[in-house]
Design a protein around this motif. Sequence first.
Motif, PDB file in Angstrom:
ATOM      1  N   UNK A 136       0.921  -0.975   0.180  1.00 18.44           N
ATOM      2  CA  UNK A 136       0.125  -0.127  -0.391  1.00 18.44           C
ATOM      3  C   UNK A 136       1.227   1.633   0.004  1.00 18.44           C
ATOM      4  N   UNK A 137       1.812   0.983   0.784  1.00 15.53           N
ATOM      5  CA  UNK A 137       3.115   2.044   0.771  1.00 15.53           C
ATOM      6  C   UNK A 137       4.115   2.696  -0.421  1.00 15.53           C
ATOM      7  N   UNK A 138       5.221   1.385  -1.003  1.00 16.78           N
ATOM      8  CA  UNK A 138       5.651   1.373  -1.896  1.00 16.78           C
ATOM      9  C   UNK A 138       5.318   0.809  -2.897  1.00 16.78           C
ATOM     10  N   UNK A 153      11.391   5.475 -10.756  1.00 19.27           N
ATOM     11  CA  UNK A 153      11.231   5.990  -9.301  1.00 19.27           C
ATOM     12  C   UNK A 153      10.286   5.861  -8.582  1.00 19.27           C
ATOM     13  N   UNK A 154      10.631   5.777  -7.684  1.00 11.53           N
ATOM     14  CA  UNK A 154       9.795   5.177  -6.067  1.00 11.53           C
ATOM     15  C   UNK A 154       9.442   6.063  -5.701  1.00 11.53           C
ATOM     16  N   UNK A 155       7.986   5.527  -4.776  1.00 10.31           N
ATOM     17  CA  UNK A 155       7.458   5.818  -3.555  1.00 10.31           C
ATOM     18  C   UNK A 155       7.264   5.003  -2.433  1.00 10.31           C
ATOM     19  N   UNK A 156       7.641   5.371  -1.458  1.00  9.18           N
ATOM     20  CA  UNK A 156       7.570   4.818  -0.387  1.00  9.18           C
ATOM     21  C   UNK A 156       6.451   5.219   0.490  1.00  9.18           C
ATOM     22  N   UNK A 157       5.532   6.610   0.119  1.00 15.21           N
ATOM     23  CA  UNK A 157       4.605   6.814   0.760  1.00 15.21           C
ATOM     24  C   UNK A 157       3.187   6.547   0.816  1.00 15.21           C
TER      25      UNK A 157
END
Length: 347
Positions: A136-138, A153-157
């Motif tokens: 759900x976060x990454x 590109x990466x999301x952690x939030x």
Amino acid sequence: MRLAIATLLVLFLFSCEKKTEIEINSVEITPVFIDSLSIRAIQPLDENRVWFAADKGKVGLIDGDTPKLAIIKYGDSLLHFRSIAATKEAVFVLSISNPAVLYKIGFNGTEATNIEEVYNEKGEKVFYDSMKFWNENEGIAIGDPVEDCMSIIITRDGGNTWEKLPCDNLPKVERGEAAFAASNSNIAIFGDNAWVATGGRKSRVMHTGDKGKTWEVFDTPIVQGKAMTGIYSIDFRDEQHGIIFGGNWENKSFNEGNKAITKNGGKTWKLIANGKEPGYRSSVKYIPGTEGQGIVAIGSPGISFSGDGGKNWKLLSKEGFFAIEFVNDSLAFASGNNRISKLIFRK
């Protein structure tokens, strides 16, 4: 006596390893959405609902017989979307080229609540291919090289912010190596792992086992050397077993060096059904719950099925699609030119 017991044990272990061949003899194809679009990115929610992202700025949720559609403009431009991913509370769509724009669409379970731009990248070489979430976060999105590495590109939030990884942290690409935005499936996710398939003049598999912190790259025997050759799709059923599929888009009937499997997490790959049908396919998926025996590969030349882990294949339909995503072991959604269809696989 001991020899007899040992022999029986070996035979027992061998019989336990042997897997039952999966039987599918036909596929029922029912259109659920028709429009003058190129649809290469779909994300099913259940048996009746599927998100899609397409060209002409169009994004939508097909809810049974009801299409819920939106057109996203960037200034005066209609963006071309080929990447989509979903969490419980949002859907993400990413456009392919300059500028690459990533939108977060809030979702309350039935309706979109808001649309927010969460990433923007400008540049002559910018071109994004696919996107997936670990949890759900990454999440991760893959693009063609701008410098000497793949764009990642990466999301952690939860997709609120995205950061591009520096090339110092990534394997160097070789000249003419990129990726294909054919079906939103040149990334495979399992556990903390991600595998990224490249193509073109060099066709390899990049791997991270820690959600993008460190990377390695492995060679493959897939056909390569030209701009439109290589891996178009990758799928993993666990941390060790995976499949890659592709070929030569300019010679779709060519069936040598276009499909391979791994049993060691992508380190090495072995060609399967080499020189046998099918040829080029743009999307490959393991059928859920079949322990890797059931596989479907889909592309503009048709829908192909293997019930024995990729050794043998048969053509189920000549109807062409770009992408396929399974909901369960007998139902999938497929997208292509001008349509999304529901596929029911029957024994």
